[in-house]
Motif scaffolding. Structure first.
Motif, short mmCIF file in Angstrom:
data_model
loop_
_atom_site.label_atom_id
_atom_site.label_comp_id
_atom_site.label_asym_id
_atom_site.label_seq_id
_atom_site.Cartn_x
_atom_site.Cartn_y
_atom_site.Cartn_z
N THR A 11 0.83 -1.21 0.00
CA THR A 11 0.00 0.00 0.00
C THR A 11 0.86 1.25 0.00
O THR A 11 0.58 2.23 -0.72
N VAL A 12 1.93 1.23 0.79
CA VAL A 12 2.81 2.39 0.86
C VAL A 12 3.56 2.56 -0.47
O VAL A 12 3.73 3.70 -0.95
N PHE A 13 4.01 1.48 -1.06
CA PHE A 13 4.64 1.57 -2.38
C PHE A 13 3.69 2.20 -3.39
O PHE A 13 4.07 3.07 -4.18
N ALA A 14 2.43 1.74 -3.40
CA ALA A 14 1.44 2.27 -4.35
C ALA A 14 1.19 3.76 -4.11
O ALA A 14 1.06 4.54 -5.07
N THR A 15 1.13 4.16 -2.85
CA THR A 15 0.90 5.57 -2.52
C THR A 15 2.06 6.44 -3.00
O THR A 15 1.86 7.51 -3.58
N HIS A 16 3.27 5.97 -2.76
CA HIS A 16 4.47 6.70 -3.19
C HIS A 16 4.46 6.85 -4.71
O HIS A 16 4.73 7.94 -5.25
#
Length: 403
Positions: A11-16
């Motif tokens: 999720t954090v990768f996608a947000t970044h």
């Protein structure tokens, strides 16, 4: 437990990635709004490189002190706030001030989330980094498609960025809840904060891996940041078509990364990188030769496939090269992301002196260099990245770490 943590990291990768894709998809709007030439736009984008180069070597100490979750959450929220501010800037100078901050916070938060991904990969004993970076590219893709739709509907970028920032801040806050902070937290050898140097200087094999990463990142960032401008200015597509081109590049990047773990499991890291480098070089040649939009879109899609696995495998190789994943990642990133982020500025400068077609010759050449250096990305990989069966973690051991 581990599936939950992997989903949180993804999720954090996608947000970044979505933050990056949002900005890239509306570069034609920013360029037209401030009446910037290719060279001036390149200067603003070059500031991201300066911000990243300045802060990335300190990422290891920051993560050791505050933890991956705190660093990623705080800095990604700062990144999206500055994204909103960038759309309101009245001049090149103020836009450059925003982009230097964006580069600094995006680069350091990138190190934190990659270090967390490597810790999870070590614990699972199988390749997951390509898939995690696939979610980053998926974030870029979704954001680029949203940018294309916003441009098609003539939505002001200031409104678009504000809505995107609110959504991304909520997503990263949720995603970092399950982050593990140190190697000790996931059952690996304990690392002490005082053992982490303040400034990481890449040496030896980390330096060589970083150079391969540089080639891949140059092609990736140049294509991501300039594909829409290339389509708009060289091939005379409208803003929606330009944003669509960025989306197609991101689509093949995402597809390559999401399938990359399975391909690496069959072919090994080195063979996979070599094959992808050849495809990326062919894509660069197609972009240069294109005289109409369709072949150029196809070329950018091939570049996307070609560079898709380079970054995750470079980070994985560096992270597995020593006891501290963050130090290895930071060392490679100082070269790969720091120097590679100079690509937009270099592209803009060469374009001002010659043309965007000439500027993209470097993309084709460096993608070919990836193929030559592919062997370096397999030498430090765990068994799973060489096609062996992944190491299974005993249920009792997992339960012990929960205590």
């Amino acid at each position: 437990m581990w599936d939950k943590e992997r989903r949180s990291v993804a999720t954090v990768f996608a947000t970044h990635g979505a933050a990056s894709g949002t900005f890239a998809s509306r570069l034609p709007w920013l360029s037209d709004h401030l009446q910037l030439s290719a060279g001036k736009l390149g200067i603003a984008l070059l500031m991201t490189s300066i911000g990243a180069i300045t802060t990335m070597p300190f990422a290891g100490r920051a993560v050791a002190r505050f933890g991956t979750g705190t660093v990623a959450r705080t800095l990604i929220c700062v990144n999206v706030a500055v994204l909103v501010a960038a759309a309101w800037m009245p001049s090149l100078l103020t836009l450059a001030a925003c982009t230097i901050v964006m580069g600094a916070v995006a680069g350091t938060s990138d190190m934190a989330m990659n270090a967390q991904g490597i810790l999870v990969e070590k614990r699972l004993g199988r390749s997951i980094m390509s898939g995690l970076h696939g979610t980053w590219s998926t974030g870029v893709l979704v954001a680029a498609m949203a940018g294309s739709l916003a441009a098609h509907q003539h939505i002001d970028a200031r409104v678009h960025f504000a809505i995107a920032a609110a959504v991304l801040a909520v997503a990263v806050t949720w995603g970092t809840r399950s982050f593990r902070t140190t190697a000790a937290d996931v059952g690996l050898a304990a690392e002490k904060k005082e053992d982490v140097p303040l400034f990481v200087i890449p040496r030896g094999v980390i330096l060589l891996i970083g150079l391969v990463g540089f080639c891949g990142i140059y092609a990736e960032v140049a294509s991501q940041d300039w594909s829409s401008v290339y389509m708009h200015r060289v091939l005379h597509g409208d803003e929606a078509e330009a944003a669509f081109t960025t989306g197609m590049f991101a689509f093949t990047m995402a597809a390559g990364r999401l399938s990359g773990d399975a391909v690496v499991g069959r072919l090994g890291a080195a063979t996979t990188v070599r094959a992808c480098g050849v495809l990326g070089a062919l894509g660069g040649i197609l972009v240069i030769a294109a005289r109409s939009p369709l072949p150029a879109v196809a070329g950018f899609m091939l570049i996307g496939i070609g560079v898709s696995v380079v970054v995750p495998l470079a980070f994985a190789a560096a992270g597995h090269a020593g006891p501290n994943p963050t130090m290895g990642v930071a060392g490679v990133a100082t070269i790969a992301y720091g120097a590679g982020m100079a690509a937009p500025g270099i592209i803009g400068g060469v374009a001002d002196l010659t043309s965007l077609r000439v500027a993209f010759c470097a993309v084709a050449v460096l993608a070919g260099m990836v193929a030559l250096g592919g062997g370096l990305l397999g030498r430090n990989a765990p068994a799973a990245l060489h096609g062996a069966e992944p190491v299974r973690v005993a249920e009792a051991e997992v339960l012990a770490t929960e205590g």
